[in-house]
Structure formats: C-alpha cells, structure tokens
Design a protein around this motif. Sequence first.
Motif, PDB file in Angstrom:
ATOM      1  N   ALA A  62       0.823  -1.209   0.000  1.00  0.00           N
ATOM      2  CA  ALA A  62       0.000   0.000   0.000  1.00  0.00           C
ATOM      3  C   ALA A  62       0.855   1.255   0.000  1.00  0.00           C
ATOM      4  N   ASP A  63       2.018   1.171   0.594  1.00  0.00           N
ATOM      5  CA  ASP A  63       2.773   2.405   0.797  1.00  0.00           C
ATOM      6  C   ASP A  63       3.821   2.625  -0.285  1.00  0.00           C
ATOM      7  N   VAL A  64       3.450   2.320  -1.512  1.00  0.00           N
ATOM      8  CA  VAL A  64       4.378   2.588  -2.604  1.00  0.00           C
ATOM      9  C   VAL A  64       4.239   4.047  -2.997  1.00  0.00           C
ATOM     10  N   GLN A  65       5.358   4.694  -3.099  1.00  0.00           N
ATOM     11  CA  GLN A  65       5.272   6.120  -3.405  1.00  0.00           C
ATOM     12  C   GLN A  65       5.032   6.321  -4.890  1.00  0.00           C
ATOM     13  N   PRO A  66       4.554   7.510  -5.247  1.00  0.00           N
ATOM     14  CA  PRO A  66       4.329   7.772  -6.668  1.00  0.00           C
ATOM     15  C   PRO A  66       5.653   7.870  -7.398  1.00  0.00           C
ATOM     16  N   ASP A  67       5.579   7.831  -8.719  1.00  0.00           N
ATOM     17  CA  ASP A  67       6.791   7.962  -9.519  1.00  0.00           C
ATOM     18  C   ASP A  67       7.500   9.259  -9.171  1.00  0.00           C
ATOM     19  N   ARG A  68       8.803   9.179  -9.123  1.00  0.00           N
ATOM     20  CA  ARG A  68       9.501  10.422  -8.814  1.00  0.00           C
ATOM     21  C   ARG A  68       9.482  11.369 -10.000  1.00  0.00           C
ATOM     22  N   ALA A  69       9.122  10.836 -11.161  1.00  0.00           N
ATOM     23  CA  ALA A  69       8.985  11.719 -12.321  1.00  0.00           C
ATOM     24  C   ALA A  69       7.892  12.759 -12.089  1.00  0.00           C
ATOM     25  N   ASP A  70       6.862  12.389 -11.279  1.00  0.00           N
ATOM     26  CA  ASP A  70       5.778  13.348 -11.028  1.00  0.00           C
ATOM     27  C   ASP A  70       6.234  14.532 -10.206  1.00  0.00           C
ATOM     28  N   PRO A  90      10.690   3.640 -16.144  1.00  0.00           N
ATOM     29  CA  PRO A  90       9.559   4.558 -16.345  1.00  0.00           C
ATOM     30  C   PRO A  90       9.364   5.548 -15.210  1.00  0.00           C
ATOM     31  N   SER A  91       9.678   5.151 -13.984  1.00  0.00           N
ATOM     32  CA  SER A  91       9.352   6.054 -12.879  1.00  0.00           C
ATOM     33  C   SER A  91      10.327   7.201 -12.771  1.00  0.00           C
ATOM     34  N   SER A  92      11.448   7.144 -13.489  1.00  0.00           N
ATOM     35  CA  SER A  92      12.427   8.227 -13.393  1.00  0.00           C
ATOM     36  C   SER A  92      12.437   9.126 -14.625  1.00  0.00           C
ATOM     37  N   VAL A  93      11.699   8.755 -15.637  1.00  0.00           N
ATOM     38  CA  VAL A  93      11.747   9.530 -16.873  1.00  0.00           C
ATOM     39  C   VAL A  93      10.418  10.265 -17.060  1.00  0.00           C
ATOM     40  N   PRO A  94      10.410  11.576 -16.957  1.00  0.00           N
ATOM     41  CA  PRO A  94       9.144  12.306 -17.030  1.00  0.00           C
ATOM     42  C   PRO A  94       8.707  12.579 -18.463  1.00  0.00           C
TER      43      PRO A  94
ATOM     44  N   VAL B  59      28.024  16.426 -12.194  1.00  0.00           N
ATOM     45  CA  VAL B  59      26.743  15.878 -11.734  1.00  0.00           C
ATOM     46  C   VAL B  59      26.436  16.425 -10.346  1.00  0.00           C
ATOM     47  N   GLY B  60      25.301  17.076 -10.218  1.00  0.00           N
ATOM     48  CA  GLY B  60      24.902  17.638  -8.931  1.00  0.00           C
ATOM     49  C   GLY B  60      23.926  16.735  -8.214  1.00  0.00           C
ATOM     50  N   PRO B  61      23.437  17.160  -7.054  1.00  0.00           N
ATOM     51  CA  PRO B  61      22.479  16.326  -6.319  1.00  0.00           C
ATOM     52  C   PRO B  61      21.098  16.368  -6.971  1.00  0.00           C
ATOM     53  N   ASP B  62      20.373  15.291  -6.822  1.00  0.00           N
ATOM     54  CA  ASP B  62      19.025  15.193  -7.380  1.00  0.00           C
ATOM     55  C   ASP B  62      18.048  14.981  -6.230  1.00  0.00           C
ATOM     56  N   PRO B  63      17.283  16.011  -5.857  1.00  0.00           N
ATOM     57  CA  PRO B  63      16.439  15.877  -4.658  1.00  0.00           C
ATOM     58  C   PRO B  63      15.332  14.841  -4.815  1.00  0.00           C
ATOM     59  N   THR B  64      14.950  14.490  -6.041  1.00  0.00           N
ATOM     60  CA  THR B  64      13.854  13.525  -6.180  1.00  0.00           C
ATOM     61  C   THR B  64      14.339  12.090  -6.057  1.00  0.00           C
ATOM     62  N   ALA B  65      15.646  11.883  -6.099  1.00  0.00           N
ATOM     63  CA  ALA B  65      16.147  10.513  -6.110  1.00  0.00           C
ATOM     64  C   ALA B  65      16.641  10.104  -4.740  1.00  0.00           C
ATOM     65  N   ALA B  66      16.547   8.805  -4.468  1.00  0.00           N
ATOM     66  CA  ALA B  66      17.114   8.275  -3.240  1.00  0.00           C
ATOM     67  C   ALA B  66      18.621   8.150  -3.427  1.00  0.00           C
ATOM     68  N   HIS B  67      19.309   7.843  -2.357  1.00  0.00           N
ATOM     69  CA  HIS B  67      20.754   7.634  -2.439  1.00  0.00           C
ATOM     70  C   HIS B  67      21.042   6.526  -3.446  1.00  0.00           C
ATOM     71  N   TYR B  68      22.188   6.644  -4.106  1.00  0.00           N
ATOM     72  CA  TYR B  68      22.402   5.705  -5.211  1.00  0.00           C
ATOM     73  C   TYR B  68      22.651   4.276  -4.746  1.00  0.00           C
ATOM     74  N   LYS B  69      22.799   4.045  -3.447  1.00  0.00           N
ATOM     75  CA  LYS B  69      22.969   2.659  -3.016  1.00  0.00           C
ATOM     76  C   LYS B  69      21.646   1.908  -3.054  1.00  0.00           C
TER      77      LYS B  69
END
Lengths: 344, 714
Positions: A62-70, A90-94, B59-69
Amino acid sequence: MSVFIKHYRPCGLVSGFNNKIWRYNSTTADVATSKNEEDEEFRVLDILKKRDRQQRRVARRADVQPDRADRMAVDQNWGNVWPGPKSFHPSSVPLPLRQGYVPRGQAPPGKKANAELMKIPNFLHLTPPVIKAQCEALKPFCTEWPKLLNSEEAIEKHYPVEIISSDYCHASPSIRNPLARIVTLRIKLSTLNLDKHAKDKFIRLVGDRYDRETDLVTITADRCPVKKQNLDYVNYLLTACYHESWNVEEWEKDKTEDDMEYYDWDKNASKKSLVNWYLRTKNENRELTDEEYVAFDISEIPNGEEYKNAVSNYLNDGESEVTVKNYAKSVRKLLGLPEAKVVT
Amino acid sequence: MYSNIILPRQWSRIACFCRLSTIEGQKLPQSGKSSDGISPPPRIPRGPTDILQALAATVGPDPTAAHYKYHDDPYLIPLSNYRKRAYALSAEAGRKAAAWIRDEHASLFNTREWDPPSKLKTPYYNADPIIDAFEPKPIYNEESKVTEEDLKYTINNALLDDSIKIFQLLGGIENISEETKLALLQFLCFYNEKEPDSMEWLEERWFSANVRERQLATWKLGGLADKIFASIEPKTPEAYCAVIQGMAKHYQAERAHALSQEAIEKGIPLSTEVFNSLLACVGFLREGTALRAEALKGLLTQMGEQGLSPNEETLTACLRSISSWGGGKMLQELALQVVAEFKQLGIQPGLSAYYYLLCLFCKERGPRIDILSGILVDLENRENLDAKEPTDTNFFITAMGVCSDHLQDINMAERVHALLMKGDNYKLVGDAYKESIYYRHLVTVACRHAPFERTTELLDTLVPNVYVPEPSVMEEIIKTLEVAGAGERLAQAWSQLVVFGIAKRVRLVERLLSAMSSTYEYQTEEVKGKMRDAAADILKFGKIAENEQNAKDLRTPVQKLSANAVSNIVELCSDVKDTADANWDAVSEGIQRLKQSDATGVPSRPQALADVALRAATAGKLGIAASAVQYLAECGFEEAVPASIQALGAVLNRPQEEVETLLEKQRADLTKAVHPSALALVDAYYLAKTGAPAREADSSTSSDSDSESSSDDE
C-alpha cells in the motif's frame, strides 16, 4: 487505504486498478462457491490448473510512493537525474513515451512495464547540455591543436602514417583482451620517396597488402603478445620493405622484355615499326640499333604521342571499347585518314 | 562481452619523407603550444582518475532521487528510517555472505583443477591484474604453518585476532625479529588488542550507532602489548612512543605520564604525537581546573624543552582537554589564549579544534556567545576542508546544534549548511546517526525561525530522500504548517506519516487533526476535499491497525485516538453537500466510535458535533444527526438541546419556535406526527432535557435500528 493510494497517485490509474482488484476478488469468491457445488457432483481433471492460477492472490503493497517523475521540477538539471548510461526506467523519466507494435488504429503501449523500451539502448545520459558540460569539464586536460594542421590534406601530408589499434572495456575480473594486441599500419604509397624501380619492388614485396585503387599499404601485425611489440613490428616491417626496395640486386639486371609486368611501348616492336614507317615516309633509309630506337624522340612525329598512349593503354589496361576506339582514332590521325563516320 | 570498442587513430609523424625510420613526435617541445604548428604540444600531466573526477563534478544532487545505493524504483526506494537501514544493511549482508564463501572456499577461486588423469591443481587467478582486496583472505588456525611473513601481512592488513594467533603459533616473543616485534607492538597499542571494525563494510560503519565514547581507562594492563614492550631490550624510542600513545589513547593516563617521565629521564627522545596524546589526557592526572591548566602548561613547556614544535593536533589535544573540564569564564579564556598563541605560530585550528571550542562556549544553559560566525568566516575562506582526525566529523552536527538551540539563527544555519554542501565537504557529515541529528537541528531551526517559503523549499529538497523526520521534528513541521495555514501540505503530511512509519503515534495524529481543523475553513474547495479524504483515511487507518492488533495479538496495544481527534475527523468529514459522498460513512463511523467510547475522553468542543448534527440533518442523514445529538446528550453537554431542536427544524423544515412547541407535546402524539427516524432526535432532546430517555429502556435499541433503517432508506 484506498484514499491514501489515490492521493499518492493522482493520475487516476490506480483507482481503476483498484476496481479491478475488487472485481477480481469477488469473482474468485464466486468461483470458490461454485466449486463446492461441483465437488459433490463430479470431479474435473484440471490439467492446465486454470483454477489455481486464477486464485493466486496478488500481494500489493500500500505504501508505494508515486513515480519520482511526477515530483520533478520543470527546470531541473536532467544530468543530475540520469547521470550515466542505464536501462530505461519509467518512474524516473518524465516523458510520455510509447513504444511497441500494435495492430493498426491502436496506440502503442505506454512506458510502464514496457520491455520494448528497456531493450533498446537509450541516450538519456547524453543530452546536449550534458555533453556541453562534460566538454567544458574536459577542456583543462586538452592541449591546443597545432595551427598548421588545419585541413585533412595538411594532416595527411605531415602525418602520413596511420596506426590503428583497439582497446576493449568489459565487465570481468580481467582487463586484458587478446584482441587488443593487434596493430594495423596504413600509409599511402605515394607519400613514400620511391623511384620507379623501388616502387615496383615495394609493391612486389608487400604483395596483397597494397590496394591499387586507394594507393594504401596496410600492414597488420598480431604475432606478438603485446600491443607495443606489434607496433614496433609493423614499424620494422615498413622500414625494412622501404630499404629493401631501394636495393638493386645483381640478378635484377637479367630481367628481359618477357619478364616485364607491363607493356613498355618504347622497348617494343610497335615503336620500331612506327619509327621505320616514319623514316620511310621521309624517304630516309637508315638502319637503327635497339638503343637508338629506344632513344628516338617521337615528338617529331605528328600525332606520335597520341598513338603511343593509345597503344600502351590498349595493352596495359586491357581491351575495352574505349581503348579500342582511342586506338582507332589515333591510327587514323597518324595516317591522315578521315574520321570514322558513325553509321546509325 | 565487449561493451565498448574504441578505435583511436594515432598519427605518428614522419619528419622527412625519405627517412621513415625516425618517427618524430617522441621528442616533445616544452611549451604549452605546438612549437612549429605541426608537432603535437606536450601532454598535460594528469592522474589516473582525474578525468573521472572532472566528469563526476558535473553531476549535482538530485532531490527527487534516493541515495544511489538503493534501487531507483518506487517499490524499492526506502521511505522510512527503518527501511533505509534495513535495505542498505541487507545489501551489505549479501556482500558479506559472498565474502564468507570466498574465504571458506578459497580454492575455488585461486586454483584450477585439471582434468584427469592426475587431477592436478595449479594456482590460477582469473583476475588480471590481481586485486588484493578481492582475493580470498587467509584463515589461520592451530594447524596452519605460519611464518613471520604472515605476521607482517596480518599487521599490514589490520587483522588483529589473526596476528595474535600467528604470534602464538610462532612461539611467542623469542622467535620474531626486533623489527616485527616493534610493528606488532605499535599495532596492538593502536587498537588496544581489540579487533577493529573492518573498513570493507561501509554500510555497517555508516549505520552503527556510535554512542559517544566513554572516557574510561580501557587499556589492558599486563596485556600482550605490555609484555612485548617489556621484552624489548634495549628500549628504543619507537617502543616508548608506541606504548605511551596507546596508553594515553585508551585513558591509562597515569602510567602514560609515568612512562614519559621515565623516558625523558633516560634521555630517550619522544615525538610530537606522544605529547599530543599526553596533552589530550592531562585532565586525568589532577583535580580542579587551576591545577589541570597548570599541568597542561607544564606539558607544553616540557615539549618546548625537548625541542619539539607543536602541530595542528597539539592544538586540538589542548582544546579537547580544556573543553572536557567543564565550562566557565576561566577555561574559555584559557582556550582563547591557546588558540591565539598557536595562531602566532602559524597553526590554524582545524575542524576538531573548532568543535571543542563550540563545546566549550555554547553550553545549553549558558549565556549566548556567538563564536560560530567567526569560525564560519574562517572556514568559508578555506579552499577545502580535509578530514584529519576522527572528531572532525563532529563539527557540522555541533555547529548546526548551536544554530538551532543556542543561537536560534536561521541565517547562520543556512551558512553552515551551505558550507557542508560546498565541494565534497559532505564527507564530513559523519555517519547516519550524526547525519539525522544534523538534519533534525536544521529542520527544527528552519521551522521555528525561517520564512515559510524557505522552510517548505528546504523540506521539499530534504524529505524524504535525504532525511526522514523523527516524530518530534514532524510535530514541529505540523506546527509550522498550521501557522502558515497550508491545508494541502497538512493533508499531505498524513500520507507522509504513514509512509514514514510513524502514523501510529497518537499524539502526532491528534496534533495533525487539530491543525487540520483549525486551518480548514481558510482553504479552497479542492484543498478542503483533500483534507476530508485525509481525515477519513486516518479513521480507516486506525481501524486497520486495530484489526491487525486483534489478528496478530500484538504485545503493545494500539493507542486509541482521543475523542477530540475523532470529533475533529467527524467535523472535517461532514462538510460535504453531496448526500452520496463516501465521507458520510466516515462520519457515522466516527460518531459510532464516540458513542461506544472507543475514544478516550470527551470532545472539548461539543459545538462542533452540534454543527455536524445540523449538517447531517440538512443533508437528510437523519441517523447520523440523531446519533450525534444523542452522544451529546449522553455526555451531558448543554449544546444537546439547541442542537436537537435545530436538527429537527432542519428535518421537518419548520422554524425553531414551531419545533419547540411541537416538542412540548407528549411523545405518543409525536410518534404519529413525525417520521420514525426523526423520533430519534426527539428522544435525544428528551434525554438532554431530563437526563432520562422519554421512552422505556428499549428506546435506545429502537433508535439504533431506526438510524440503520434511515440510512438504508437513503
């Protein structure tokens, strides 16, 4: 929890999906009850296990977050999001991408769970701004290009030797690759300082490594285990061939007209007959030695040069429509006959 | 197999055409440019990784992404502190398992078994060049045949237990050379005969909860190190240095000082590092600030007598001692004096020195002293900050703590943060624990003192990928959102609570609900809808948690929401015009819960419930209206009477006076005049008025059934 999910995925896709799940649950419940009834009457052999497959429940988190592309800002730096090569996600490409084969009139499948998009290599990590930034970052390591090497011709003139070798990069414990040892050297034969004899000999020495059409000599070495050794070896081969071709051996003088690899008009009977004919037309009756025949300057014979070229071409390049025609033309000119009339 | 094939064209230049054998271009001109415009200019010298680092710097930080690990996938991006830890450590556990197999079955990786007939085994490495870090680690036991080389190998690779075992296998002190003995002594002294954490497991180090080191004398008296030291004859300066430093490092201060005096008397030269370590533990020798300060000065003069010049670590050691002696004007002055004197010598204080200064000056209950701004000016002017001592990683967390608790200055906090983000200073953040405390301070000070826009901007970049707020910080955030009246963000905060795994904290949820209800009326319709949905979801979440508790028989009971919170939910959810809205279910469930006293306490604002009753009556939800009024009446609130009258008025569509006269009549008459579902309202009215239901004991059940039938009607 459905509200929560909806909230998290504003596209409305999930709510539709949810409905499907509910419907799905209710149908499986129906199946279960009907199965009980059936059990009493007759047992059916279910080879394909259709029933079991239907009843398998899909565990969903249930606790899946939305795509970070959004959540991505419009003015974000894309290079930070996709810094290196990787398969499409898909979730990283807007981008509203679609890909795949469908029958006519249908839209291709969207980006989610689309194997077609994952299969093809993408260049999302090499967008123009990223390339620009990387070039700027690499500039401090670059030296200035030599000023006089401003054209292909200049480069070819000053650096006639071309060395080709390959480096390999692969994911394995070893960084070695046996194919990296191969070294190829290429040079235009015309850039070498050779006279007629040396050139002839050089071509004979290198054999099929010389390409007549492009005038390139290509020497490849792969017999040594290391690239450096092969590089030294090709350089040695070129040097050795060059100096060898300048050597004139004693036995080379024994070469007769029959051994010639091409037709030399000056030394052949054709010139003799032409000179004889010319002398006779001038009413001179001289006996000439072989050397005199060879040394005879044919430029005093009108149209003699043309005839010489036509005959040499005819014999060196082989019989073709052009050479035969040229020959005919030059003979007519030489003998003062009128031009052939083209009968149509 | 071959991912990239590169075909470089190398042009080797021919100097003159007649002589091919001499290839020029190997003799390079020394200027930056090509000397004759044809030959290549000299190569710009660079290290093997310089190009990679230059590219990485773009390459700078990306606030929407989690840590790359972590995997970049919505299902696998961790959103709570627990998950972050679990995912990273699981991945590391896999690596550890692989390393274990590699070590246990080393022969599979470094030998090749030939086919029969002879079953020959030859050493074989598939890696080329051989990478030592990936090689199987040797395992030593009683049977293994060891040499001094093995001992050297274990010492160089910091394998302490193995080195002790080999030392014993070799037959003790007599059988090893002096050189190895000294190396072993130094090794044992540095780690105090305790196996150090492996450098290989980054995540374990990152997540290990580093409790502040206790200053206890942990030095093993009479241990192997002492024995080896005793066996070294004659005692070399290196041996003395090693033992004194080891003792001082592990707080065996008195013996360390005694040994140092002994060495000085014998005329054995000691190093600066020895004095540094002695300075760091000088406080253990004396009691009282004045005596300690005197001892410190004495050591420094002794150092001068020995002809040793102090370095940066000397300053840090002095400040470390001073800051550990408590606070007070005198010590602060002493510290400043020391710093000034070292500055005269041309020694700039490092991050650790500044950390100890901050500890000394910025006490929690002390006067507000702003030494941080001066420190920041100094640090901002430096090219880059290098980590030199382990305590360097304490600086940023302490500085941010000072900004938050001591100075309460957002501008200063932002300067500290900017400094941390500059270059690759982020490596100085320490470990996961320190990082989260750092951000806790940052977010707290931003919530309290920054303008709202800046706070939200900061939150958007940090939460949840860099930092997941703890409950206390979340409360601070909710408070800020409430003050700013940001309804949409409050609604979002609920989903964040769920995702961060702190939605079961009742206090937090109640705080959120009261914030939501107090900001609700200023929002647009769209935001109001979102807030209603969130409120209904809170109720649902509580129910799910309860079911889970019943099903799994959990030890810790799920805390129940207070009546206040539930009435807030009811109030929020009831603000809908549409009678078919799903939120009415939440309303009825909330009231049901109140009535069954599933919620602790009584609501503090009964008027809210009265409003709900009126709204429900207007919307035609008689059951809900009746139960709301009934609840009010049962609890004995005065609001029950006017509420029931108003609700009835709305149901019957008559003015209030008429309803009041109607209610004067006997109940039996009303039964015929009024719709049965409205009767429940009438009952509630009587209950509130008289304190007893108008009908007999069965009234309550009938009203319940009435309410149910009425909800069926709709």
